[in-house]
Design an enzyme around this catalytic site. Structure first.
Site, PDB file in Angstrom:
ATOM      1  N   THR A  73       0.809  -1.223   0.000  1.00 39.09           N
ATOM      2  CA  THR A  73       0.000   0.000   0.000  1.00 39.09           C
ATOM      3  C   THR A  73       0.845   1.277   0.000  1.00 39.09           C
ATOM      4  OG1 THR A  73      -0.162  -0.117   2.408  1.00 39.09           O
ATOM      5  CG2 THR A  73      -1.974  -1.074   1.117  1.00 39.09           C
ATOM      6  N   ARG A 120      -4.848  -6.477  -6.238  1.00 41.86           N
ATOM      7  CA  ARG A 120      -5.092  -6.633  -4.808  1.00 41.86           C
ATOM      8  C   ARG A 120      -6.099  -5.612  -4.327  1.00 41.86           C
ATOM      9  NH1 ARG A 120      -0.752  -5.701   0.092  1.00 41.86           N
ATOM     10  NH2 ARG A 120      -1.384  -7.451   1.413  1.00 41.86           N
ATOM     11  N   ASP A 246       6.417 -12.829   3.222  1.00 40.96           N
ATOM     12  CA  ASP A 246       5.971 -11.463   3.532  1.00 40.96           C
ATOM     13  C   ASP A 246       7.144 -10.494   3.727  1.00 40.96           C
ATOM     14  OD1 ASP A 246       3.993  -9.484   3.757  1.00 40.96           O
ATOM     15  OD2 ASP A 246       4.012  -9.596   5.934  1.00 40.96           O
TER      16      ASP A 246
HETATM   17  C1  0GY Z   1       1.292  -7.587   4.306  1.00 38.99           C
HETATM   18  C2  0GY Z   1       0.714  -6.902   5.430  1.00 38.99           C
HETATM   19  C3  0GY Z   1       0.599  -5.579   5.687  1.00 38.99           C
HETATM   20  C4  0GY Z   1       0.832  -4.510   4.796  1.00 38.99           C
HETATM   21  C5  0GY Z   1       0.601  -4.529   3.497  1.00 38.99           C
HETATM   22  O1  0GY Z   1       0.369  -3.545   1.445  1.00 38.99           O
HETATM   23  C6  0GY Z   1       0.666  -3.367   2.616  1.00 38.99           C
HETATM   24  O2  0GY Z   1       0.997  -2.276   3.072  1.00 38.99           O
HETATM   25  O3  0GY Z   1       0.261  -5.641   2.907  1.00 38.99           O
HETATM   26  C7  0GY Z   1       0.138  -5.202   7.031  1.00 38.99           C
HETATM   27  O4  0GY Z   1       0.469  -4.088   7.475  1.00 38.99           O
HETATM   28  O5  0GY Z   1      -0.560  -5.996   7.689  1.00 38.99           O
HETATM   29  O6  0GY Z   1       0.667  -8.455   3.704  1.00 38.99           O
HETATM   30  O7  0GY Z   1       2.416  -7.353   3.940  1.00 38.99           O
END
Ligand code: 0GY
Length: 293
Positions: A73, A120, A246
Site C-alpha cells: 500500500t 489486490r 511477507d
Molecule cells: C502484508 C501486510 C501488511 C501490509 C501490506 O500492502 C501493505 O501495506 O500488505 C500489514 O500491514 O498488515 O501483507 O504485507
C-alpha cells in the site's frame, strides 16, 4: 522511514527445512528504493527501502526459485517498482498489482506482459482509504478477461460484511494471511469456522497460510499458536493454498522475524512432502505460471 519502523532482519539464519525444488515465495514486497520509485502521497506508512536485488538475494539464500511480488500500500496504485522487479527477474517473478478504475487497457496489457497476474483489494482500515464496492467490482470485471485473479486482504471480524462482495467476484480470489484470524480464539469456533465455510462453499477461493509472525500472540521463533489454523487449511484445501515470507514485513511492531525461522515453520503446517510440494510448488505454479504446467 517512520521513526518506529522496524527494518527487515539483516542476517537471517539458514533454514533447517529444505524447500522442494522450484519452490515459490508467493507473498513478498519491494519498497522503492524511494529515490527511484517514490512512495505514494496517500500512503499510511513510510517504510525502509527494500530493493529487488535484496529480495532476490533472500530468495536464493532461503532456497526458493521464484517470487510473487505483491504491491504494498505504500506504493498506492503506482506499480513501477513492482514491474521493475518483475522485468529484472529473468521470468522468476510474477506480480499482483493495485489498480484504480482509471487504469487503461494498454496499461493492463503492459503489466500483464511484465508478469502481473492479479490485482489486490485491501480492506484493512489502517492501510487504505475506503473504495466503494462498485468500483472494485468494475476493476474485477476488467481484469477477469486477462485471466488475472483478485487478492483480498482483510481482518477476520470484517468477513461477515465482506462475504457477499467476495462471493460475487468473477475470478479466483486469494485471501492474504488466512483472513487474519484471531488465534486466541478456538480453531473450531465461529470466527475461523466462517472462513473455512467460505473456502468450503466457494472453490474459487484460495488462502495464503502465511504470516505467523503477524498473527501469533505466543511469539517467535515457534509461533505455535498459529500452527492449528494454518494446518487446518492446508489439510482441508491442499490444492488451494499458497505461502510466502511477507518480506520485508511491513508494519511489524515488537519483533522482526528471522526469515530462516519462518521457513522452518513450514513443515509444522504442511506435514508431508506431498503437502509441502503442493503448497510451495504445484499451487503457485498453477496460478502464476500456468503455461509451464
Ligand atoms: C502484508 C501486510 C501488511 C501490509 C501490506 O500492502 C501493505 O501495506 O500488505 C500489514 O500491514 O498488515 O501483507 O504485507
Amino acid at each position: 522511514m517512520d521513526p518506529d519502523w522496524l527494518p527487515f532482519h539483516p542476517h537471517p539464519s539458514k533454514p533447517a527445512f529444505k524447500v522442494p525444488p522450484g519452490a515459490v515465495d508467493a507473498h513478498c514486497h519491494v519498497f522503492g528504493p524511494e529515490a527511484q520509485f517514490p512512495f505514494a502521497p496517500e500512503r499510511k506508512y513510510t517504510p525502509c527501502d527494500a530493493s529487488k536485488e535484496q529480495l532476490f538475494a533472500l530468495r536464493d539464500f532461503l532456497g526458493f526459485w521464484r517470487n510473487v511480488v505483491v504491491q504494498a500500500t505504500c506504493h498506492g496504485t503506482d506499480n513501477r517498482a513492482l514491474v521493475d522487479a518483475l522485468v529484472h527477474s529473468q521470468d522468476r517473478a510474477r506480480g499482483v498489482a493495485s489498480v484504480s478504475r482509471d487504469v487503461t487497457d494498454v496499461e493492463l496489457r503492459t503489466m500483464h506482459a511484465a508478469g502481473v497476474r492479479g490485482t489486490r483489494f485491501n480492506f484493512v482500515k489502517r492501510l487504505v482509504d475506503f473504495t466503494p464496492r462498485e468500483v472494485l467490482a468494475e476493476i474485477a470485471g476488467r481484469i477477469a478477461p486477462l485471466g488475472w485473479h483478485v487478492v483480498v486482504y482483510f481482518e477476520a471480524q470484517d468477513l461477515p460484511e465482506l462475504w457477499d462482495f467476495f462471493t460475487s467476484l468473477p475470478t479466483t480470489v486469494v485471501v492474504d494471511h488466512m483472513g487474519r484470524p484471531d488465534v486466541t480464539k478456538p480453531v473450531d469456533g465461529p470466527e475461523f469456522g466462517l472462513f473455512m465455510k467460505l473456502m468450503r462453499e466457494h472453490p474459487n477461493v484460495w488462502s495464503k497460510v502465511s504470516c505467523p509472525e503477524r498473527l501469533s500472540k505466543s511469539g517467535p521463533p515457534e509461533y505455535d499458536d498459529v500452527v492449528p489454523f494454518a494446518r487446518r487449511i492446508v489439510e482441508a484445501f491442499p490444492e488451494r493454498v499458497l505461502w510466502g515470507t511477507d518480506w520485508p514485513h511491513p508494519n511489524l511492531k515488537g519483533h522482526m522475524p528471522d526469515d530462516g525461522k519462518l521457513v522452518d515453520f513450514l513443515p509444522k503446517i504442511a506435514v508431508t512432502p506431498e503437502l509441502q510440494r503442493k503448497l510451495l510448488v504445484d499451487n503457485p505454479m498453477r496460478l502464476y505460471w500456468p503455461e509451464e504446467n
